[in-house]
Design a protein around this motif. Structure first.
Motif, PDB file in Angstrom:
ATOM      1  N   TYR A   6       0.664  -1.218   0.228  1.00  0.00           N
ATOM      2  CA  TYR A   6      -0.055   0.037  -0.084  1.00  0.00           C
ATOM      3  C   TYR A   6       0.683   1.401   0.262  1.00  0.00           C
ATOM      4  O   TYR A   6       1.117   2.413  -1.009  1.00  0.00           O
ATOM      5  CB  TYR A   6      -1.074   0.076   1.046  1.00  0.00           C
ATOM      6  N   ARG A   7       1.897   1.194   0.705  1.00  0.00           N
ATOM      7  CA  ARG A   7       2.390   2.664   0.346  1.00  0.00           C
ATOM      8  C   ARG A   7       3.581   2.935  -0.861  1.00  0.00           C
ATOM      9  O   ARG A   7       3.133   4.185  -1.106  1.00  0.00           O
ATOM     10  CB  ARG A   7       4.160   2.176   2.134  1.00  0.00           C
ATOM     11  N   ALA A  10       1.191   4.526  -2.809  1.00  0.00           N
ATOM     12  CA  ALA A  10      -0.031   5.532  -1.923  1.00  0.00           C
ATOM     13  C   ALA A  10       1.572   6.346  -2.534  1.00  0.00           C
ATOM     14  O   ALA A  10       0.886   7.816  -3.266  1.00  0.00           O
ATOM     15  CB  ALA A  10      -0.030   5.509  -0.879  1.00  0.00           C
ATOM     16  N   GLU A  14       0.238   9.679  -5.185  1.00  0.00           N
ATOM     17  CA  GLU A  14       0.809  10.846  -4.815  1.00  0.00           C
ATOM     18  C   GLU A  14       1.858  11.502  -5.356  1.00  0.00           C
ATOM     19  O   GLU A  14       1.586  12.751  -5.426  1.00  0.00           O
ATOM     20  CB  GLU A  14       1.431  10.868  -2.963  1.00  0.00           C
ATOM     21  N   HIS A  47     -10.895   5.639   0.160  1.00  0.00           N
ATOM     22  CA  HIS A  47     -10.449   5.418   1.236  1.00  0.00           C
ATOM     23  C   HIS A  47     -11.398   5.622   2.338  1.00  0.00           C
ATOM     24  O   HIS A  47     -11.279   4.639   2.999  1.00  0.00           O
ATOM     25  CB  HIS A  47      -9.257   6.370   1.238  1.00  0.00           C
ATOM     26  N   ARG A  66      -3.512  13.020   0.678  1.00  0.00           N
ATOM     27  CA  ARG A  66      -2.205  13.046   2.157  1.00  0.00           C
ATOM     28  C   ARG A  66      -3.366  12.332   3.604  1.00  0.00           C
ATOM     29  O   ARG A  66      -2.875  11.740   3.776  1.00  0.00           O
ATOM     30  CB  ARG A  66      -2.013  13.956   2.298  1.00  0.00           C
ATOM     31  N   ARG A  69      -4.583   8.485   3.165  1.00  0.00           N
ATOM     32  CA  ARG A  69      -3.506   8.202   3.160  1.00  0.00           C
ATOM     33  C   ARG A  69      -3.121   7.862   4.666  1.00  0.00           C
ATOM     34  O   ARG A  69      -2.837   7.185   5.555  1.00  0.00           O
ATOM     35  CB  ARG A  69      -2.059   8.609   2.881  1.00  0.00           C
ATOM     36  N   GLU A  73      -3.178   4.461   6.054  1.00  0.00           N
ATOM     37  CA  GLU A  73      -2.404   3.416   6.866  1.00  0.00           C
ATOM     38  C   GLU A  73      -2.204   3.630   8.724  1.00  0.00           C
ATOM     39  O   GLU A  73      -1.919   2.752   9.119  1.00  0.00           O
ATOM     40  CB  GLU A  73      -0.800   4.799   7.117  1.00  0.00           C
ATOM     41  N   SER A 102      -5.573  -0.706  -2.183  1.00  0.00           N
ATOM     42  CA  SER A 102      -4.109  -0.240  -3.027  1.00  0.00           C
ATOM     43  C   SER A 102      -3.892  -0.564  -5.023  1.00  0.00           C
ATOM     44  O   SER A 102      -3.422  -0.113  -5.452  1.00  0.00           O
ATOM     45  CB  SER A 102      -3.879  -1.593  -2.385  1.00  0.00           C
ATOM     46  N   LEU A 105      -5.123   2.427  -6.640  1.00  0.00           N
ATOM     47  CA  LEU A 105      -4.143   3.362  -7.040  1.00  0.00           C
ATOM     48  C   LEU A 105      -3.532   3.275  -7.965  1.00  0.00           C
ATOM     49  O   LEU A 105      -2.922   4.241  -8.956  1.00  0.00           O
ATOM     50  CB  LEU A 105      -3.084   2.796  -4.987  1.00  0.00           C
TER      51      LEU A 105
END
Length: 187
Positions: A6-7, A10, A14, A47, A66, A69, A73, A102, A105
């Motif tokens: 996911y990170r 993202a 972003e 989200h 942001r 996200r 998270e 995810s 994205l």
């Protein structure tokens, strides 16, 4: 692994949002009837759906993403193993995030890139994973995925399949399978 995936996704999304020029937000996207801004709005909305409440909005899509996200998270860290009810049956929150936002994205990152003239290359590992996932969906469920509103008002998981040449890249075959036309010129 889910949190890391996911990170990374993202981060990539972003960066695309940050690169949109102010005059590009109204550009049409590959998603029928959506502008570049509406693609980002959809991602932010989803989200909120994942965590069970809407994301607070400002006038800045980057700030809003942001925040979305951050909320996801935080939810992954604090309650990722919590069981949630989904249209596909009960699963952990982490699995639901992994399978919905995810993956969104990645696909909507391509949509945003196409709409705003950015790099459209999807990482090979994401292409392979999404291809395996999408093509494993049983035909009757795929029909539901392609039916607008089947999972709620305004929700369309995939569009109608767009034929692409058999020799096309796996990325292009994936995009065609989920309802994008990768062969059309960039917008």
């Amino acid at each position: 692994m889910i949190e890391e995936r996911y990170r990374a996704r993202a981060d990539a999304f972003e960066a695309k949002v940050a690169a949109v020029l102010s005059h590009q937000w109204d550009n049409p996207s590959p998603c029928a009837r959506w502008t570049a801004l509406e693609v980002v709005d959809h991602v932010i909305d989803m989200h909120g759906v994942m965590v069970g409440h809407p994301i607070t909005r400002t006038e800045d899509p980057l700030t809003d993403f942001r925040e979305a996200r951050r909320v996801v998270e935080e939810a992954l860290a604090s309650r990722g193993s919590e069981e949630v009810s989904t249209p596909g049956g009960p699963m952990t929150l982490a699995d639901h995030v992994d399978q919905v936002v995810s993956d969104d994205l990645v696909l909507h990152g391509w949509d945003l890139a196409r709409a705003t003239g950015q790099d459209e290359k999807i990482p090979a590992a994401d292409v392979e994973r999404l291809w395996a996932t999408a093509t494993a969906v049983p035909a009757e469920l795929m029909e539901r995925f392609r039916t607008p509103g089947a999972f709620g008002p305004g929700i369309e998981v995939y569009g109608p399949e767009v034929p692409v040449p058999s020799e096309a890249s796996l990325q292009d075959r994936l995009l065609g399978y989920v309802g994008r036309d990768p062969m059309s010129k960039s917008l």
